[in-house]
Design a protein around this motif. Structure first.
Motif, PDB file in Angstrom:
ATOM      1  N   GLN A 112       0.696  -1.269   0.088  1.00  0.00           N
ATOM      2  CA  GLN A 112      -0.378  -0.395   0.130  1.00  0.00           C
ATOM      3  C   GLN A 112       0.896   1.611  -0.087  1.00  0.00           C
ATOM      4  O   GLN A 112       0.449   2.134  -0.490  1.00  0.00           O
ATOM      5  N   ARG A 115       2.743   1.414  -3.285  1.00  0.00           N
ATOM      6  CA  ARG A 115       1.195   2.429  -4.491  1.00  0.00           C
ATOM      7  C   ARG A 115       1.477   3.533  -4.290  1.00  0.00           C
ATOM      8  O   ARG A 115       1.075   4.643  -5.476  1.00  0.00           O
ATOM      9  N   GLU A 119       1.875   7.073  -6.836  1.00  0.00           N
ATOM     10  CA  GLU A 119       1.036   7.784  -7.149  1.00  0.00           C
ATOM     11  C   GLU A 119       1.549   8.879  -7.059  1.00  0.00           C
ATOM     12  O   GLU A 119       1.391   9.888  -8.005  1.00  0.00           O
ATOM     13  N   CYS A 126      -0.614   6.318 -13.044  1.00  0.00           N
ATOM     14  CA  CYS A 126      -0.474   4.636 -12.703  1.00  0.00           C
ATOM     15  C   CYS A 126      -2.040   4.227 -12.524  1.00  0.00           C
ATOM     16  O   CYS A 126      -2.793   3.780 -11.545  1.00  0.00           O
ATOM     17  N   GLU A 129      -3.864   1.009 -13.379  1.00  0.00           N
ATOM     18  CA  GLU A 129      -3.812   0.088 -12.019  1.00  0.00           C
ATOM     19  C   GLU A 129      -5.316   1.081 -11.077  1.00  0.00           C
ATOM     20  O   GLU A 129      -5.276   1.735 -10.975  1.00  0.00           O
TER      21      GLU A 129
END
Length: 158
Positions: A112, A115, A119, A126, A129
């Motif tokens: 997490q 990610r 971003e 991204c 996704e």
């Protein structure tokens, strides 16, 4: 050299601070804290520490006679200092972290965080996704915290 949106080089303290603030605004730290707190009171390390602190406090209080003139704040601060000096909290908290946080780091928290950092560093790149869903955990209302064992909580309060 990689160019970041802020123009700051990798590892720059300002960039790190910006990323941490972004993670906070995304609610990740709050979610991680809720996930860990939801598990903590079921782990043997917490239960053991709670029992040790409760016993320590009970033994200490058994050496005092209650009177209306007893300075409860002074007694509480004295017990807090004795517990801190005993080292039982450090050992207990380390064990709690090992049982609650460590198992979640690589499988839940790191993906997490990665990610959200991706971003942040490359906005829009991204977007193909789908966002990874946050793990759902039941949060316990504060009223479900057992009355016994408040010694641990009160030790951290000034």
């Amino acid at each position: 050299m990689i160019s970041f949106p802020s123009g700051l080089p990798p590892g720059d303290p300002q960039l790190v601070s910006m990323i941490v603030n972004h993670l906070k605004t995304q609610g990740l730290f709050d979610q991680f804290r809720r996930d860990c707190l939801a598990d903590v009171d079921t782990k043997p390390a917490y239960l053991n520490l709670k029992q040790r602190v409760d016993n320590f406090v009970s033994n200490h209080l058994s050496n005092h006679t209650w009177s209306p003139h007893l300075n409860k704040n002074q007694l509480r601060n004295n017990i807090r200092q004795l517990v801190l000096q005993s080292g039982m909290l450090e050992q207990g908290v380390d064990r709690i972290v090992a049982q609650v946080v460590d198992p979640k780091i690589n499988h839940i928290f790191r993906p997490q965080v990665e990610r959200v950092v991706r971003e942040f560093l490359s906005p829009g790149s991204c977007s193909e996704e789908p966002p990874a869903p946050l793990p759902s955990t039941e949060t316990k209302p504060d009223s479900s915290i057992p009355e016994q064992g408040t010694h641990i909580v009160s030790l951290y309060q000034p």
